[in-house]
Motif scaffolding. Sequence first.
Motif, PDB file in Angstrom:
ATOM      1  N   GLY A  20       0.795  -1.209   0.000  1.00 47.90           N
ATOM      2  CA  GLY A  20       0.000   0.000   0.000  1.00 47.90           C
ATOM      3  C   GLY A  20       0.831   1.264   0.000  1.00 47.90           C
ATOM      4  N   ARG A  54      -6.549   0.864   1.085  1.00 48.54           N
ATOM      5  CA  ARG A  54      -6.835  -0.259   0.181  1.00 48.54           C
ATOM      6  C   ARG A  54      -5.608  -0.600  -0.679  1.00 48.54           C
ATOM      7  NH1 ARG A  54     -12.414  -1.005  -0.042  1.00 48.54           N
ATOM      8  NH2 ARG A  54     -13.548   0.585   1.164  1.00 48.54           N
ATOM      9  N   PRO A  55      -5.602  -1.794  -1.318  1.00 51.42           N
ATOM     10  CA  PRO A  55      -4.516  -2.114  -2.249  1.00 51.42           C
ATOM     11  C   PRO A  55      -4.464  -1.070  -3.364  1.00 51.42           C
ATOM     12  CG  PRO A  55      -5.854  -4.059  -1.804  1.00 51.42           C
ATOM     13  CD  PRO A  55      -6.573  -2.894  -1.196  1.00 51.42           C
ATOM     14  N   ASP A 129       0.750  -1.829  -5.450  1.00 47.58           N
ATOM     15  CA  ASP A 129       0.758  -3.253  -5.098  1.00 47.58           C
ATOM     16  C   ASP A 129       0.676  -4.129  -6.336  1.00 47.58           C
ATOM     17  OD1 ASP A 129       0.711  -3.103  -2.128  1.00 47.58           O
ATOM     18  OD2 ASP A 129      -1.123  -1.972  -2.531  1.00 47.58           O
TER      19      ASP A 129
END
Length: 625
Positions: A20, A54-55, A129
């Motif tokens: 992240g 979040r990713p 990511d």
Amino acid sequence: MATFVEEDYAIDQPLVTSSGLRQGLTSYGDAHFSLFLRKVFIKALGYSEDALSRPIIGIINTYSSFNPCHANVPQLIEAAKRGVQLSGGLAIDFPTISIHESFSYPTSMFLRNLMSMDTEEMIKAQPVDACIMIGGCDKTVPAQIMGGLSANKPILPLVTGPMMPGSHKGKRIGACTDCRNNWASFRAGTLDVEDIASLNEELAPTAGTCGVMGTASTMACITAALGLMPLRGASAPAVSSTRLRIAEETGTNAVAAAGVKRTPQSILTKESFYNAITVLQAIGGSTNAVVHLMAIVNRHPDLCGSGDITLQTFDDIGRKVPLLIDLKPSGDNYMTDFHNAGGMLALLHTLRPLLHLSAMTISGATLGEVLDKTPFRTFPYSQEIIRPLTNPLYPASSLVVLRGNLAPGGAILKASASKDRRLLCHTGPAVVFKNSTDLALRIDDPNLNVTKDSVLVLQAIGPIGNPGMPEAGMIPLPRKLAAAGVTDMLRVSDGRMSGTAGGTIVLHVAPEAAIPTSVLGIVKDGDIITSDAGKRVLSVSLTREEIEKRLSERALDGEKTAWADCQNKRGYVGLYQRSVNQAEEGADFDFLTAAGPKMGLKEGSRACVFQEQQSAKNKNQPEMC
């Protein structure tokens, strides 16, 4: 909604920086401050803590107003973002350079390695990511895979897709095989200026890559065969809604790949590349793909220098694989026909007995599992475009590797695209052009001493020589022979040709003419050259003694070549000529291979050849490089 992440500010505790926004922090000497400052600036764009938790899926944006192949990139970005965000990720796009074949001086291949560096460093530099890499025009897809493989974060290529065919006087036409064929007719005088001007309006009627099995489509098919993108992603038209759904699917796949850190170095194995080479031979793909695949292979730490995949591998696999796809330039049809006939799904089901089904894909399933889940029932139309193994368009070895005293490092011939198959085994006297300027000045000279049986030889268009190995290997036929009805001749060079081109054309001769020990560089008018596709031979009828004599004379003359002054050039061109390796290694920079620059010192390489040449020269002679 989360508004505060306590651990990000727990300065008395080590900061976990593996994923992240926390990964790849700027080197300020204080990881917590680096993250704090990063959040300060990213929040200027309106992101919330919830979004930033979040990713993060990067999307490479290669849109350019100079690149019509990439005209649909804004729509693809939007669709890919939708897929990412529906799957719980955060999509952030960022730019890299964009390359188009017709808008790149001196050649797009000259910029491929630069784009790969840009791709690699931006993927590594930014907190992603996984990364969706949008490309299309010839050199962009291999550049992105090269860079992405070296960066080794999860990568998901998303190609822009082929254009639709156009129409001229009721006949379908399309870039760019028909560009070349019609231009040859214009040169021969069988098309007038009104016709060629009218064709110019229709050869590329929509956005997208060339609509035949050129380099862009070849690389799309190979990328799918490597397991890096959905199978239908290889052929769906650029202007179709299917292409947008593929982009959304790619976004979904990217979040899944990020979650398990499915990196290209973990996915791609020698079996993956064997499958890609099998597909290359079955589709009658671009000769450029050989150079690109070798560059990609040599970026992989487990494959670089292993001997598992070399130039010879292409020939060994080709002997077992028939040409199945009836597309230009080896056949008659267009990429839209291939897509409508079932595309890569139908092709891979047809090739199943020849494939390594255990090879992994970006989805986490093996190729065999992907095919098991997606059965394909053939029908008459599909078998007209995608032939069964029992009824191929060409029996085997669409692309062959030639060797001999003229090409000890190898050369490539696309046998399936020969217009006069008698020339696949041909011996004739050489008509030599020293470089592309010499070619332009003399090829249409009415007094040029040339016949239909001559062998046209173009020197100094290799990786170092031009530089950048331009697509000038499809040497135009002398106008006086074209006007007399000659449609093909044997042509030999150290350069490349477009995947959309056809003819009996030997390419990628290694070592290239610019290198002091190159036999290609000492060929003269009248030398007898033999090319035999069946025997895999490319030779010039000179004795070893005569070859050594000419090489010695060339060294003593201190011939002024690109090799001679490469150390004195500034900027990217100097870096390119000093660092590029030969075609059989992928024409990549030696320092970008997985083995690093020391790989450039092995026997037969650019640096080693130079060292040998220097030691053999008279000490009183000035240095060449």
